[in-house]
Every structure is written in C-alpha cells, then in structure tokens.
Design a protein around this motif. Structure first.
Motif, PDB file in Angstrom:
ATOM      1  N   LEU A  65       4.554 -18.199   5.519  1.00 52.44           N
ATOM      2  CA  LEU A  65       3.480 -18.316   6.596  1.00 52.44           C
ATOM      3  C   LEU A  65       2.063 -17.988   5.790  1.00 52.44           C
ATOM      4  O   LEU A  65       1.140 -18.661   6.110  1.00 52.44           O
ATOM      5  N   ILE A  66       2.165 -16.999   4.939  1.00 52.89           N
ATOM      6  CA  ILE A  66       1.002 -16.923   4.090  1.00 52.89           C
ATOM      7  C   ILE A  66       0.503 -18.069   3.298  1.00 52.89           C
ATOM      8  O   ILE A  66      -0.574 -18.542   3.153  1.00 52.89           O
ATOM      9  N   LEU A  67       1.716 -18.477   2.719  1.00 54.84           N
ATOM     10  CA  LEU A  67       1.232 -19.755   1.770  1.00 54.84           C
ATOM     11  C   LEU A  67       0.607 -20.905   2.561  1.00 54.84           C
ATOM     12  O   LEU A  67       0.056 -21.722   2.172  1.00 54.84           O
ATOM     13  N   LEU A  68       1.315 -21.077   3.805  1.00 53.78           N
ATOM     14  CA  LEU A  68       0.924 -22.228   4.625  1.00 53.78           C
ATOM     15  C   LEU A  68      -0.459 -22.119   5.358  1.00 53.78           C
ATOM     16  O   LEU A  68      -1.448 -22.924   4.896  1.00 53.78           O
ATOM     17  N   PHE A  69      -0.693 -21.078   6.043  1.00 54.89           N
ATOM     18  CA  PHE A  69      -1.711 -20.884   6.853  1.00 54.89           C
ATOM     19  C   PHE A  69      -2.858 -20.164   6.091  1.00 54.89           C
ATOM     20  O   PHE A  69      -4.100 -20.387   6.388  1.00 54.89           O
ATOM     21  N   HIS A  95      -6.302 -22.109   4.667  1.00 50.62           N
ATOM     22  CA  HIS A  95      -7.297 -21.040   4.760  1.00 50.62           C
ATOM     23  C   HIS A  95      -7.619 -20.851   6.189  1.00 50.62           C
ATOM     24  O   HIS A  95      -8.629 -20.454   6.843  1.00 50.62           O
ATOM     25  N   TRP A  96      -6.752 -21.007   7.231  1.00 52.58           N
ATOM     26  CA  TRP A  96      -7.057 -20.627   8.606  1.00 52.58           C
ATOM     27  C   TRP A  96      -6.833 -19.163   8.838  1.00 52.58           C
ATOM     28  O   TRP A  96      -7.670 -18.568   9.796  1.00 52.58           O
ATOM     29  N   LEU A  97      -5.796 -18.330   8.295  1.00 47.19           N
ATOM     30  CA  LEU A  97      -5.852 -17.164   8.528  1.00 47.19           C
ATOM     31  C   LEU A  97      -6.030 -16.100   7.280  1.00 47.19           C
ATOM     32  O   LEU A  97      -5.659 -16.622   6.179  1.00 47.19           O
ATOM     33  N   PRO A  98      -6.342 -14.773   7.544  1.00 45.79           N
ATOM     34  CA  PRO A  98      -6.424 -13.974   6.233  1.00 45.79           C
ATOM     35  C   PRO A  98      -5.092 -13.484   5.857  1.00 45.79           C
ATOM     36  O   PRO A  98      -3.974 -13.651   6.588  1.00 45.79           O
ATOM     37  N   VAL A  99      -4.857 -13.064   4.557  1.00 43.86           N
ATOM     38  CA  VAL A  99      -3.931 -12.862   3.995  1.00 43.86           C
ATOM     39  C   VAL A  99      -3.321 -11.310   4.130  1.00 43.86           C
ATOM     40  O   VAL A  99      -2.300 -11.255   4.323  1.00 43.86           O
TER      41      VAL A  99
END
Lengths: 320, 312
Positions: A138-142, A147-151
C-alpha cells in the motif's frame, strides 16, 4: 487476569540477564554500593516469591513498575502511547466493519454471483496475507507511486496541532484545526486498512456463511410467505440471527487487532504501544514489556467479556 | 457336503491382517485422490505446496549463488523483466548484491520447516492432552483446561512475541514460542470430540466386548476424530508461517544470517524507494504459499470433514 499476571511475571524472571546491568548498560562508571542500592529499590535482591508478591500488589494498585531504560513509570508511558493505538485500532475496526458488513450480506443474498466470487476470493487473499506485506504494498502504491497518502507518522509536521486528549482526530476537532484534522485522517487511512484487512476478511466470510444458513431457515421462509418485503426479511430476520456468530468472531479478532498492531505500527512508524513494546524488547526493558503485555491481555479479555454481554442482547435464549 | 464353518484362521494370520489393512489404506487414499480431482482448486493448492517443498529440499541443487554472501558491485539489479534487468538474476538482487531468487528459495526452508514442525508438535501435544482430558476427565482435565483457558487470554502473536522476547532468537526457541500456545486449539478440538464420542454406542459396544481403555481410544475413537485434526492442522500451518514471518519481520525470529522471508521484507523496506522488488517479492512468496496451503486445507475439509464447512 490474576493467572495472566503470574504467567507474565515468571516469563520475565526466567530470562537471563541482570536488570540492573541492563539499566546501567549505556551509563558510565557506577560504584558497587550504588548498584546494590538500585537492586534494593527494585526488590531484585529478594527471593522470587517475594518479588512476585510486590509485583501483584503494585499491579492491583494500578502501578506497573518503572521502566529500566526510559526511566519513567510504566503506567504513564502506556497512557502516553495508548491513544495512538486506540485511534489506529478504532480506524481499523471501522474500516473492517464498513467493508465486511455490506460484502458479507450481499455475497449471501446473491450467492454464487460474480460479486460473491470476487469478494470471497479477496477475503481469501486477506487471510493469507501477512499484514506487514500488505502495508508495504500500500505504501509503495499510494505513497511512493501516486503520492496520495503519507508514508509515516500520525500528523504532518507544522500542522500546529495542540494535544488535548492524545487522540489526534479528536484534538483537531476540539481545537477547530481543519488542517490538522485532514492531515491526521489521511495518516490514518493506510494503517487502518492494513490492520483492518484481515479482520474484514474473516468477518465477511463468517457473516456470509451464517447469513446463508439464516436465509435457508424456517423463520425466513415464514416471513417471506407472509409477503414481507425482501429487504426487510434480510435485515430484520436473517441479519439479526446471523449477527450472533459474527459478533463472537469480531471479539476474537480483537486479538488480531492487538497483535497486528505491533507489526503495523512498526511498518508505518505509528507511535503507539506496539512500537514501544517492540523497542522495549530490544532494550530488554522488562517492566515495560511486562506492563504492556498485561494491558494487551487485559484488553483482549475485556473485549471477549463485552462480546458475551452483546450475545445475550442478540440472543435472548442465552442467559448469563 | 462339507461346509467350512471355521473362518478364523486367515484372520489370525498377522501378515494377512496387515495386507488387508494396507489394501484398505490404499483404497482410501485412492478415493481421496478421486475426491481431490473434483476440487481442482484444492489440487492446484496441493501442487503449489509440493513445488515449494521440492524447492526447499533441493535448494542446494537448484541455486547457483550463495544465499548469504553477495557482491556489492551487483547491488539493486532489478528483476529480469525490467529495463535494466539481467536474466542471470531473474528476480534481481538485494542491497548487498545477493541473488533474490536464491534467497527466496532458501527462505522456503525456514517457513516450511517452521510451519510443519510447529503444527506437528502442537498436534501431538494437543491430541495427547485432549484425549486424556476428554476420555478420563477428572483432575487432569480440570488442570489442563484451566491452563488452556489461561493461554487463550493472550492473542497468539503477542504471546509468541513475548516468548521470543525472553528466549531470544533461534530455531528451537521459535518452535517453542509457536507451540507453547499452538497446542491449545488441538486440545480443545480433541477434548470436545472425545466427550461427544465416548458416549456413542460403538464405544459402549467395544467396552462390552472387553476392550481396554487404550484399545478403545486408539482403535475406536481416535480414527473417528483424526480427520478433523488433520483438517485443522493443515489450516494452522499457513497461520504459523505468517506468524513466523511477522516475528522475523520484527527481528524476533531467527538470527539475521539465516535468510527468512520475513526478515527479507524487513531489510528490503529500507530500500523501498530505489528497489521495490527486494521487499515485495519475498512477501509474495509468503502470500502464494499460505494461500496454496489454505486452499488445499479448505478443500481437504470439504472432502474429509464437511461438518466444519464454512459456507453452510
């Protein structure tokens, strides 16, 4: 709960390593007299059963001891981290219910449709996937690609959030800080999905199968033959009865929410109990581990107690 | 006309008895295979598990690279299908220049042996305690049931993390941490079935014909409940593998020099921005294996023990 406390205590005392040495691990020179004084202070020079007595007495008073490494009372350390963990667990629970309830019901009503097949295969994937891996995907994708959501973390730096309760979503509403509210909600999305996905999968599967069973039962046939609207039959008759096994499962899933949170908090750098205890394990900070594991077990037992109470509400045939 | 009323001699013959038994097993196995063919998904799952087992056993023969030593000049080579990939390293290399496929194959050893061993020991302990507690009841039953309830107060992963925290990393400790609580489920299953079965007529009949407790348990009751144990065991293997991976991910599993899927995902996380494959592909290996095991387990349940079926 008493038994749990004793188990936790013995596990910790059985391990090699002198706590005082650990405490002094990073420190410089210290005199032998001072070491003895510290041992005295933590009752480490007394026999094991006396130590156990002190531990149980203090725990009953709500005192879980003193962290060797962070040099603060365990209870205040836990209280400091607990809101973050509860916020995450709450987010995960909301996510899993939002997904699982409609999916479970629709899959049962439209059994063997493509929707049913699709959702049941994803549920299967959900229970076969380690949480940390889903989090990374999910981190990799979003975060990385889109760049939609914070890591990482709970809120963006510089959002000017004033802490009141420790629940960042609540705090930002209380202080009327819109920027902090959006930021903290955005930070919640990925960890909640990651933590909630396996729970959603299990709930959806159980709800579907118990809905199927309920829909085939006599009282549903009766309700239908009385000319009741199908939606009403599904919601009022089938769902209410199907909720009984489902609620049990939700109670057991609290275990996954708790256990998973150590892993998920590590993946997302979420400053909650889970990350604290993982760090405490590497520091060999026994009182902190002891206290946190106690809190986990306590929460788990409480969750199952609540399920028992809900049970009697849902199924009046069971008397407590 | 002479009629032979004596039918006992062939049955008294030990070798004949065993031949009969073997034939029966073989026939049961064949009918099981036939049932399995009716569940193509379960069969696919079984085949994938066998492939993993094969890879784990023959890891030394299948790979050409060293799983633990790399060449830093070769670090972060992407998988072969990417633009800068190289077919010499089909899945690319990690941050220390080690071939990822090699490490994933070696990682299968850990996951599979941990999964099978921890479930195996849990089954043995759980069935033994469950049988004794369910059949004889009494103080032993009360004591073990109490302990089981106590262990159930801990969520599984937290318990395993707690045990590993105090025992420290290592293979034996890992198995210990997983079985310490793992036996409880088998205990509860077997105990419950034992309680239900021991009042049935066939057990009564066996008792009337003068069979001892040991014979009744092993020859009459256990064969009737062992299939449920088998099904639960299969489904638990996947869970154990995920738990092991989670422990390794947190750094609480095996010592860092042994390649495990969980630790590979953890170390690859640091390089997520530059080399996505280092972290995600070992995780994919876990997902595929656990899914195959679970699909096979659910198929097994449908064939062997339809009562446990989830979809009514």
């Amino acid at each position: 709960m008493f038994g749990v406390a004793i188990i936790v205590f013995f596990f910790i005392r059985l391990t090699p390593g002198d706590p005082v040495d650990i405490m002094m691990g990073q420190g410089g020179a210290i005199s032998a007299g001072e070491l003895d004084r510290l041992r005295e202070e933590f009752h480490l020079n007394e026999p094991l059963h006396i130590q156990l007595w002190y531990f149980l007495r203090d725990a009953a008073r709500g005192d879980l001891g003193y962290s060797y490494v962070l040099k603060q009372p365990v209870t205040s350390l836990i209280a400091e981290r607990l809101p973050a963990t509860i916020e995450l667990a709450g987010g995960a629970l909301i996510f899993s219910l939002l997904v699982a309830l409609p999916v479970g019901i629709i899959s049962a009503v439209r059994q063997n449709s493509w929707l049913d097949r699709l959702s049941m295969s994803s549920a299967f994937l959900g229970i076969s996937m380690p949480g940390f891996w889903l989090g990374i995907i999910l981190i990799l994708l979003f975060s990385v690609r889109l760049h939609w959501l914070p890591v990482q973390g709970r809120v963006a730096l510089g959002s000017g959030l004033q802490e009141r309760t420790g629940f960042f979503v609540l705090d930002s509403i209380l202080t009327g800080n819109m920027a902090a509210l959006t930021s903290s909600l955005l930070h919640l999305v990925l960890p909640s999905i990651t933590l909630g996905a396996p729970v959603a999968a299990v709930i959806a599967r159980v709800l579907r199968s118990s809905m199927l069973e309920a829909l085939r039962s006599d009282y549903v046939t009766l309700a239908r033959s009385k000319g009741m609207a199908e939606t009403w039959v599904v919601v009022k008759h089938a769902l209410r009865n199907a909720m009984i096994p489902t609620v049990t499962v939700v109670g057991l899933q609290v275990g996954i929410l708790l256990g998973g949170n150590m892993v998920i908090e590590t993946v997302f750098g979420w400053p909650g109990l889970g990350r604290m205890v993982v760090k405490a394990i590497f520091d060999r900070d026994f009182p902190l581990i002891q206290g946190t594991v106690m809190i986990y077990a306590f929460t788990f037992v409480m969750a199952n107690l609540i399920v028992d109470v809900l049970y009697t509400y849902l199924n009046p045939r069971i008397k407590m | 006309m002479e009629v032979n009323h004596d039918i006992s001699p062939p049955f008294r013959d030990q070798a004949y008895g065993w031949r009969l038994r073997l034939e029966l097993w073989w026939r049961n196995f064949q009918s099981f295979l036939r049932d399995l063919r009716a569940h193509p998904l379960a069969m696919a799952g079984g085949i994938i598990v066998i492939l993993y087992l094969f890879a784990a056993i023959f890891a030394d023969q299948l790979t050409v690279y060293d799983p633990t030593r790399g060449d830093l000049r070769l670090r972060h080579i992407p998988p072969a299908w990417e633009a800068e990939g190289d077919w010499a390293y089909p899945l690319g290399t990690d941050s220390q220049g080690r071939d990822l496929l090699t490490r994933i194959i070696y990682g299968a050893r850990v996951s599979l042996s941990v999964g099978f061993l921890s479930v195996g020991i849990s089954v043995v302990v759980g069935v033994l305690f469950g049988t004794l507690a369910g059949y004889f009841g009494g103080r032993f039953d009360a004591a073990v049931s109490r302990l089981a309830d106590l262990l159930l107060a801990f969520p599984f992963l937290i318990f395993a993390i707690g045990v590993m925290a105090f025992l420290g990393p290592g293979f034996t400790n890992l198995i210990l941490a997983l079985t310490f609580k793992g036996w409880v489920e088998f205990f509860r299953l077997v105990r419950g079935e034992m309680l239900a079965e021991k009042t049935r007529e066939y057990v009564e009949a066996a008792r009337v014909t003068g069979q001892g407790h040991a014979a009744i348990i092993t020859k009459e009751i256990l064969p009737n409940i062992i299939q449920s144990v088998f099904v639960l065991g299969t489904l638990r293997i996947g869970y154990m593998i995920i738990t092991e991976a989670s422990l390794s991910f947190l750094g609480l599993g095996l010592p860092p020099d042994i390649p495990t899927w969980g630790s590979m995902v953890a170390t690859g996380r640091d390089a997520l921005l530059v080399a996505w494959w280092v972290s995600t592909l070992p995780g994919l290996a876990i997902v595929l294996l656990v899914m195959a095991i679970n699909i096979f387990g659910e198929g097994l349940r449908d064939i062997l023990d339809p009562r446990l079926k989830l979809d009514g």
